[in-house]
Design an enzyme around this catalytic site. Sequence first.
Site: not given
Length: 253
Positions: A139, A153
């Site tokens: 990401s 995350y």
Amino acid sequence: MSLMKDKVCVISGGAGSIGLASAKRFLAEGARVMLIDLPGPALDEAVKACNSKDVMGFAADVSDANQVQAAFGKVTQAWGKLDVIVSNAGNAGRNSRIEDYPEDIFDLTLTIHARGAFLACKYGAPLMNDGGSIIITSSVSGVRGGNGVNMAYVTAKHAQIGVMRVAAKALAGRGIRVNTINPGPVDNEFQTGIEVEMGALLGVNITEQLNQTVPLKRHARPDEIAGAVLYLASDLSTYVTGTVHMVDGGIMC
Ligand SMILES: NC(=O)c1ccc[n+]([C@@H]2O[C@H](COP(=O)([O-])OP(=O)(O)OC[C@H]3O[C@@H](n4cnc5c(N)ncnc54)[C@H](O)[C@@H]3O)[C@@H](O)[C@H]2O)c1
């Protein structure tokens, strides 16, 4: 169209937005695809949505070594080989301040993303053909700290880049390429959930903020991420390994 002709591919998180969009791109280019996801109706629906004889579903938790081995065993038994692995399954962690951050969410998120990518390499690579491709969905959160509120995350997405770099070096001798794909915000349920939770915590409309600050001024469509996954999976990228491949609308420029 035949960019993926005869390639046997496994996509984890295959019932989700980016995984399913990638599967559809692969199938349209002549691949055979196994979708791995947690057990439940979403996996069956994803298989149906592909509307192809060249797709199968397999229920597995990507962080469970036995289940991962069973999935790879099944795909090679059914189709005789393995060319491409997309390690894409993921959860969103939690948006919370560091002092309140739940330790169980931290552990779970690291387990799904980092252990999941590690197990995909550990058990998938030995079964792959030389010259195969492994793509790990990291990401933009894998290369920056975001808004400072999703410790799990962000850490997990950075860790996946470590998995990728070690595997890229280790597997290069067999011509197996390993790359991460690093999407920016995608217009889907996963990202909307993150933006709503983060917005409530910070008192900001994150969706609008992103649409104003991303240089391309919008979220990505899932198929735009899938296009980049297709590039890394196909023979268009045969000299590309060990890269952090941003698909982020220019966020990191
Ligand atoms: N949506 C975004 O904006 C965005 C941006 C950057 C990166 N990503 C990453 O892309 C990947 C796919 O996300 P998405 O947007 O398609 O979300 P999604 O929720 O639609 O898909 C994720 C899929 O992973 C599956 N999954 C979760 N835990 C699993 C486990 N333990 N074992 C097997 N499957 C499991 C879920 O069931 C789901 O189908 C994730 O790794 C995510 O972190 C998403």
